[in-house]
Design a protein around this motif. Structure first.
Motif, PDB file in Angstrom:
ATOM      1  N   LEU A  57       0.844  -1.193   0.000  1.00  0.00           N
ATOM      2  CA  LEU A  57       0.000   0.000   0.000  1.00  0.00           C
ATOM      3  C   LEU A  57       0.878   1.240   0.000  1.00  0.00           C
ATOM      4  N   THR A  58       0.531   2.183  -0.861  1.00  0.00           N
ATOM      5  CA  THR A  58       1.272   3.444  -0.938  1.00  0.00           C
ATOM      6  C   THR A  58       0.298   4.608  -0.831  1.00  0.00           C
ATOM      7  N   LEU A  59       0.783   5.698  -0.273  1.00  0.00           N
ATOM      8  CA  LEU A  59       0.016   6.942  -0.213  1.00  0.00           C
ATOM      9  C   LEU A  59       0.817   7.992  -0.958  1.00  0.00           C
ATOM     10  N   ASN A  60       0.241   8.500  -2.033  1.00  0.00           N
ATOM     11  CA  ASN A  60       0.928   9.449  -2.912  1.00  0.00           C
ATOM     12  C   ASN A  60       2.289   8.922  -3.356  1.00  0.00           C
ATOM     13  N   GLY A  61       2.325   7.633  -3.662  1.00  0.00           N
ATOM     14  CA  GLY A  61       3.507   7.009  -4.227  1.00  0.00           C
ATOM     15  C   GLY A  61       4.509   6.473  -3.223  1.00  0.00           C
ATOM     16  N   LYS A  62       4.262   6.680  -1.923  1.00  0.00           N
ATOM     17  CA  LYS A  62       5.220   6.248  -0.906  1.00  0.00           C
ATOM     18  C   LYS A  62       4.596   5.188   0.001  1.00  0.00           C
ATOM     19  N   PRO A  63       5.341   4.118   0.281  1.00  0.00           N
ATOM     20  CA  PRO A  63       4.808   3.091   1.191  1.00  0.00           C
ATOM     21  C   PRO A  63       4.594   3.670   2.583  1.00  0.00           C
ATOM     22  N   VAL A  64       3.539   3.219   3.237  1.00  0.00           N
ATOM     23  CA  VAL A  64       3.175   3.759   4.546  1.00  0.00           C
ATOM     24  C   VAL A  64       3.014   2.617   5.545  1.00  0.00           C
ATOM     25  N   GLU A  65       3.670   2.765   6.681  1.00  0.00           N
ATOM     26  CA  GLU A  65       3.545   1.787   7.757  1.00  0.00           C
ATOM     27  C   GLU A  65       2.295   2.058   8.587  1.00  0.00           C
ATOM     28  N   GLY A  66       1.654   0.991   9.049  1.00  0.00           N
ATOM     29  CA  GLY A  66       0.558   1.138   9.995  1.00  0.00           C
ATOM     30  C   GLY A  66      -0.823   1.286   9.391  1.00  0.00           C
ATOM     31  N   ILE A  67      -0.970   1.156   8.069  1.00  0.00           N
ATOM     32  CA  ILE A  67      -2.299   1.208   7.472  1.00  0.00           C
ATOM     33  C   ILE A  67      -3.026  -0.095   7.780  1.00  0.00           C
ATOM     34  N   LYS A  68      -4.236   0.026   8.259  1.00  0.00           N
ATOM     35  CA  LYS A  68      -5.019  -1.150   8.627  1.00  0.00           C
ATOM     36  C   LYS A  68      -5.919  -1.562   7.469  1.00  0.00           C
ATOM     37  N   ALA A  69      -6.049  -2.863   7.293  1.00  0.00           N
ATOM     38  CA  ALA A  69      -6.906  -3.412   6.254  1.00  0.00           C
ATOM     39  C   ALA A  69      -7.648  -4.618   6.792  1.00  0.00           C
ATOM     40  N   ASP A  70      -8.774  -4.913   6.176  1.00  0.00           N
ATOM     41  CA  ASP A  70      -9.562  -6.086   6.540  1.00  0.00           C
ATOM     42  C   ASP A  70      -9.749  -6.947   5.306  1.00  0.00           C
ATOM     43  N   LEU A  71      -9.660  -8.238   5.496  1.00  0.00           N
ATOM     44  CA  LEU A  71      -9.890  -9.197   4.429  1.00  0.00           C
ATOM     45  C   LEU A  71     -11.029 -10.112   4.851  1.00  0.00           C
ATOM     46  N   GLY A 105     -19.838 -15.484   2.005  1.00  0.00           N
ATOM     47  CA  GLY A 105     -20.608 -16.390   2.855  1.00  0.00           C
ATOM     48  C   GLY A 105     -20.669 -15.992   4.306  1.00  0.00           C
ATOM     49  N   GLU A 106     -20.298 -14.762   4.619  1.00  0.00           N
ATOM     50  CA  GLU A 106     -20.282 -14.303   6.013  1.00  0.00           C
ATOM     51  C   GLU A 106     -21.655 -14.414   6.671  1.00  0.00           C
ATOM     52  N   LEU A 107     -22.703 -14.249   5.869  1.00  0.00           N
ATOM     53  CA  LEU A 107     -24.063 -14.322   6.399  1.00  0.00           C
ATOM     54  C   LEU A 107     -24.347 -15.677   7.048  1.00  0.00           C
ATOM     55  N   TYR A 108     -23.652 -16.710   6.589  1.00  0.00           N
ATOM     56  CA  TYR A 108     -23.934 -18.070   7.027  1.00  0.00           C
ATOM     57  C   TYR A 108     -22.913 -18.599   8.027  1.00  0.00           C
ATOM     58  N   ARG A 109     -22.131 -17.695   8.626  1.00  0.00           N
ATOM     59  CA  ARG A 109     -21.159 -18.103   9.636  1.00  0.00           C
ATOM     60  C   ARG A 109     -21.397 -17.339  10.926  1.00  0.00           C
ATOM     61  N   ASN A 110     -21.295 -18.004  12.049  1.00  0.00           N
ATOM     62  CA  ASN A 110     -21.388 -17.310  13.327  1.00  0.00           C
ATOM     63  C   ASN A 110     -20.190 -16.399  13.541  1.00  0.00           C
ATOM     64  N   ASP A 111     -19.035 -16.837  13.059  1.00  0.00           N
ATOM     65  CA  ASP A 111     -17.812 -16.050  13.147  1.00  0.00           C
ATOM     66  C   ASP A 111     -17.537 -15.443  11.772  1.00  0.00           C
ATOM     67  N   PRO A 112     -17.541 -14.101  11.640  1.00  0.00           N
ATOM     68  CA  PRO A 112     -17.270 -13.491  10.332  1.00  0.00           C
ATOM     69  C   PRO A 112     -15.920 -13.915   9.765  1.00  0.00           C
ATOM     70  N   ALA A 113     -14.974 -14.266  10.663  1.00  0.00           N
ATOM     71  CA  ALA A 113     -13.665 -14.783  10.249  1.00  0.00           C
ATOM     72  C   ALA A 113     -12.927 -13.819   9.336  1.00  0.00           C
ATOM     73  N   ARG A 114     -12.954 -12.556   9.678  1.00  0.00           N
ATOM     74  CA  ARG A 114     -12.198 -11.568   8.911  1.00  0.00           C
ATOM     75  C   ARG A 114     -10.753 -11.520   9.402  1.00  0.00           C
ATOM     76  N   GLN A 115      -9.869 -11.274   8.484  1.00  0.00           N
ATOM     77  CA  GLN A 115      -8.463 -11.086   8.835  1.00  0.00           C
ATOM     78  C   GLN A 115      -8.194  -9.587   8.954  1.00  0.00           C
ATOM     79  N   HIS A 116      -7.559  -9.187  10.051  1.00  0.00           N
ATOM     80  CA  HIS A 116      -7.194  -7.793  10.267  1.00  0.00           C
ATOM     81  C   HIS A 116      -5.691  -7.668  10.022  1.00  0.00           C
ATOM     82  N   LEU A 117      -5.341  -6.869   9.048  1.00  0.00           N
ATOM     83  CA  LEU A 117      -3.962  -6.779   8.584  1.00  0.00           C
ATOM     84  C   LEU A 117      -3.436  -5.366   8.762  1.00  0.00           C
ATOM     85  N   VAL A 118      -2.118  -5.240   8.921  1.00  0.00           N
ATOM     86  CA  VAL A 118      -1.482  -3.930   9.107  1.00  0.00           C
ATOM     87  C   VAL A 118      -0.187  -3.901   8.289  1.00  0.00           C
TER      88      VAL A 118
END
Length: 266
Positions: free
Chosen positions: A187-201, A205-218
């Motif tokens: 991930l880059t901001l205005n062409g430069k890599p940035v540390e600490g940006i949070k993302a979710d993956l 099928g989330e509707l059919y799971r009790n646990d959304p099972a999302r990955q939280h990435l930084v």
């Protein structure tokens, strides 16, 4: 696998409603073997991965052809729960399907301790703000929702970054993502890599799971994180960031994107 969720409401949702939902560009197919066909693209806002809650205006949807030129969908209609666009795949290569991308400005302020907001940059706000407004902050927001569709053979023209705003690149072509194989994202901001940006993956099928099972990435110091799709299927990646901005129009910038993609069977 799980789709990454960013505070990435497309520019069409610069208002508070947008901030409460995730924008989706969800094609019927990510890979096609020959030209001359079509994909149908669902365009919607959602609270849960790939569950359509609100259709969005189709005027903000564009198709970037494999040579980088811009095209309109063959047909498009806005619905209550989701909007739909048909895209013709007339030539071989990789297409970018995109909603949003244009900067939008909003100014937040308080009057008597109550939080308020108006749409507009600092110059517009200066003319419209009440005299007793305090805690005035103007934000430049830009959000995109994207997907890539490849016909016959992958090409790279529509994957190139511009050096403007929050952008991403994979260590492989999106058409080559396979379940069980690690993927590194930069991930880059205005062409430069940035540390600490949070993302979710998040994974379909989330509707059919009790646990959304999302990955939280930084992102690390190189602006990177890695994930491994555990299953074949559709994923959503979301990411956003905010930073001070020295501009005549805004005090800070808020950038985000959502990307839907497919992990193929090994």
């Amino acid at each position: 696998m799980k789709t990454v969720r960013l505070l990435t409401l497309t520019s069409l949702f610069a208002a508070s409603t947008a901030l409460a939902h995730t924008m989706n560009v969800l094609p019927s197919h990510y890979v096609q073997s020959k030209t001359g066909g079509f994909v149908t693209v669902d365009l919607f806002a959602s609270n849960m991965t790939f569950q359509a809650d609100k259709g969005v205006g189709v005027e903000g949807f564009k198709v970037v052809l494999p040579d980088g030129s811009i095209a309109k969908p063959t047909a498009a209609v806005q619905g209550k729960r989701k909007s739909i666009a048909d895209v013709e795949l007339a030539v071989a290569g990789t297409y970018r399907l995109e909603m949003g991308g244009q900067p939008r400005y909003f100014t937040s302020y308080k009057v008597g301790g109550e939080q308020k907001r108006l749409m507009g940059d600092k110059q517009k706000a200066a003319k419209e703000l009440p005299k007793d407004a305090t805690d005035v902050v103007t934000t430049q927001g830009r959000n995109r929702a994207l997907a890539f569709v490849t016909v016959n053979a992958p090409t790279d023209a529509v994957l190139k970054t511009t050096g403007q705003g929050l952008e991403f690149s994979f260590d492989r072509h999106p058409a080559d993502i396979v379940a069980g194989e690690a993927v590194t994202v930069t991930l880059t901001l205005n062409g430069k890599p940035v540390e600490g940006i949070k993302a979710d993956l998040s994974f379909d099928g989330e509707l059919y799971r009790n646990d959304p099972a999302r990955q939280h990435l930084v992102t690390d110091k190189a602006g990177q994180f890695s994930f491994t799709p555990a299953n074949a299927g559709r994923y959503l990646l979301e990411a956003s960031t905010e930073a001070p901005l020295k501009s005549e129009k805004a005090d800070k910038i808020r950038e985000g994107f959502t990307l839907s993609f497919e992990a193929a069977l090994p």
